[in-house]
Design an enzyme around this catalytic site. Structure first.
Site, PDB file in Angstrom:
ATOM      1  N   HIS A 297       0.837  -1.205   0.000  1.00 19.98           N
ATOM      2  CA  HIS A 297       0.000   0.000   0.000  1.00 19.98           C
ATOM      3  C   HIS A 297       0.873   1.258   0.000  1.00 19.98           C
ATOM      4  CE1 HIS A 297      -3.089   2.887   1.435  1.00 19.98           C
ATOM      5  NE2 HIS A 297      -2.096   3.337   2.186  1.00 19.98           N
ATOM      6  N   GLU A 298       1.879   1.288   0.859  1.00 15.45           N
ATOM      7  CA  GLU A 298       2.743   2.466   0.945  1.00 15.45           C
ATOM      8  C   GLU A 298       3.507   2.698  -0.360  1.00 15.45           C
ATOM      9  OE1 GLU A 298       2.736   4.647   3.322  1.00 15.45           O
ATOM     10  OE2 GLU A 298       1.293   3.483   4.470  1.00 15.45           O
ATOM     11  N   HIS A 301       1.576   4.391  -3.103  1.00 22.24           N
ATOM     12  CA  HIS A 301       1.607   5.858  -3.134  1.00 22.24           C
ATOM     13  C   HIS A 301       2.754   6.352  -4.013  1.00 22.24           C
ATOM     14  CE1 HIS A 301      -1.556   6.633  -0.295  1.00 22.24           C
ATOM     15  NE2 HIS A 301      -0.976   5.937   0.674  1.00 22.24           N
ATOM     16  N   GLU A 376      -5.598   7.318  -0.763  1.00 23.10           N
ATOM     17  CA  GLU A 376      -5.565   6.114   0.073  1.00 23.10           C
ATOM     18  C   GLU A 376      -6.348   4.976  -0.570  1.00 23.10           C
ATOM     19  OE1 GLU A 376      -3.725   5.568   2.733  1.00 23.10           O
ATOM     20  OE2 GLU A 376      -2.915   7.583   2.496  1.00 23.10           O
ATOM     21  N   ASP A 380      -4.768   1.401  -1.850  1.00 21.19           N
ATOM     22  CA  ASP A 380      -5.357   0.110  -1.487  1.00 21.19           C
ATOM     23  C   ASP A 380      -5.630  -0.726  -2.739  1.00 21.19           C
ATOM     24  OD1 ASP A 380      -5.295   0.643   1.196  1.00 21.19           O
ATOM     25  OD2 ASP A 380      -7.427   1.092   1.400  1.00 21.19           O
TER      26      ASP A 380
END
EC number: 3.4.24.84
Length: 457
Positions: A297-298, A301, A376, A380
């Site tokens: 997930h990070e 970004h 976000e 995801d």
């Protein structure tokens, strides 16, 4: 720009009620945020978890989460009122001009004449003001750490460590704050009406400098970074980074448990050299694949360009702030409204300008939170496409339980305050419904919960 200069002359009116206007802005924002907090407090009084969490969170955990949320909300009511009283007292009793005069006396008495200019005077004023506000905020800071967080099992710090952190923070303020503030003032003094261009460029250089030195000099003063041991987790993270062509340089574990039981993971660094940091609490309480899912997930970004987009937006925001500051810097009526009749210090102008800008900052905060929540959801979805849907959902649920995070939220409150969607929204978007995951992970829009950002539009 001529338009900015004309606007500056238009706003510089002797009878303009700047003090009442700024006090009104401050009070209006306080009342609005208190209204939102009251709406959220009603949600925190609910007795049953949201439908999406009924099979994932026990009643005991939900009750504890709600109690923790209510305790934080009550503390927030008190601390925000305390801050408001402080702010009003500073304005009503003209404490800023009094402190400026007092520090001017110290300047004359203790500083050699060749150094006795506005920059040195400003440094003395700024650090004195910072020490005063730090002392005034000690009661709420102490209560938040050693009463509130302690009660719910999150605080791992000691009073000694807490005080040492505060002393280190003040020392860093002097070491880095003095040259940065001096540079800020010198640019304004020497570059005329177009100073905001040069301030903006200066701020970009400072940001790049901070990104470079933070992990080397600042972070080690507060936490210990250790290389992640060889094993399944390190292999999984390195494989993920290689797959995404993420420029991973170092993989660290941080001793977050030294101060708190909360968990997290993040990355930082220059575009060509990145570092990943995982909290020891996250590793301790999660399965290996769940930690990798969080990092997927990070890194989503990064891969989707979110960090770059936010950085660009931040630069535009900074430029607009400095450009607007050029409208107010010579506004004598603004200074005089707050007790500055003979001297018109740059730092005071910037402080008062920041207060006048608060309504616009509120709007910017709202828009940035909308954008952040959108990012976000996209991160995801990125993790889902990599095959981490189940592990990410399980990890989010564990983190929610471990951190006693808010299980539900009033839509107005979350729209204004939250940079992340609440858990039921994220689980719905992941296609997670208890022990069963929706078979077709790519089309789940018809059943996913309404996002806070959807309700805002």
């Amino acid at each position: 720009m001529d338009i900015l200069q004309r606007l500056g002359r238009f706003l510089d009116r002797p009878s303009f009620p700047w003090k009442r206007l700024i006090v009104g802005f401050s009070l209006g924002q306080y009342l609005f945020e208190s209204f939102l907090s009251l709406r959220q407090y009603k949600v925190l009084q609910q007795k049953k978890p949201p439908k999406a969490l009924k099979g994932e969170v026990s009643q005991e955990v939900f009750d504890k989460s709600q109690a923790y949320g209510r305790a934080k909300a009550k503390f927030g009511f008190v601390s925000s009122l305390y801050d408001q009283v402080q702010n009003y007292g500073i304005i009503y009793y003209d404490l800023l001009p009094q402190l400026w005069v007092l520090t001017g006396v110290w300047l004359v008495r203790y500083v050699p004449e060749k150094y006795a200019g506005e920059i040195v005077h400003t440094l003395i004023f700024f650090f004195t003001y910072n020490i005063i506000t730090t002392i005034l905020n000690l009661p709420t800071a102490y209560y938040g750490t050693f009463v509130l967080e302690e009660k719910y099992g999150f605080n791992k710090s000691t009073v000694k460590l807490w005080l040492m952190d505060m002393i280190k923070g003040q020392a860093l303020m002097v070491v880095f704050g003095a040259p940065l503030l001096s540079g800020f003032l010198a640019i304004v003094q020497k570059t005329g009406n177009q100073f905001f261009y040069y301030l903006w460029l200066f701020s970009i250089v400072v940001q790049m400098f901070a990104i470079t030195i933070y992990p080397i000099f600042i972070l080690p003063l507060f936490n210990k970074l250790s290389p992640l041991d060889d094993g399944k987790l390190k292999t999984g993270v390195e494989a993920l980074a290689k797959k995404l062509k993420f420029p991973l340089s170092e993989l660290y574990v941080i001793d977050g448990s030294k101060r708190s039981a909360h968990s997290n993971a993040y990355f930082y660094g220059l575009p060509w050299k990145k570092h990943i940091v995982i909290y020891d609490t996250l590793i301790e309480k999660s399965e290996t694949e769940e930690v990798v899912a969080v990092l997927a997930h990070e890194l989503g970004h990064w891969s989707l360009g979110h960090t770059t987009k936010l950085l660009v937006i931040a630069q535009f925001h900074m430029f607009y702030i400095f450009a607007l500051f050029s409208v107010f810097i010579n506004n004598r009526s603004l200074y005089q409204s707050f007790g500055f009749h003979k001297e018109f210090p740059i730092i005071i102008g910037f402080i008062l300008f920041s207060d006048a800008l608060s309504p616009m900052d509120t709007v910017v905060k709202l828009l940035m939170n909308i954008l952040s929540r959108t990012f976000e959801f996209q991160a995801d979805e990125f993790a889902v496409k990599l095959g981490y849907s189940t592990d990410l959902a399980k990890s989010l649920i564990k983190l929610q339980i471990q951190n006693l995070s808010t299980m539900d939220a009033d839509w107005m409150y979350s729209s204004y305050h939250f940079s992340h969607p609440i858990l039921p929204e994220r689980l719905g978007a992941l296609g997670w419904y208890g022990s069963e995951e929706k078979a077709d992970g790519k089309e789940m829009d018809s059943e996913k919960p309404i996002k806070a950002s959807d309700r805002e539009l």
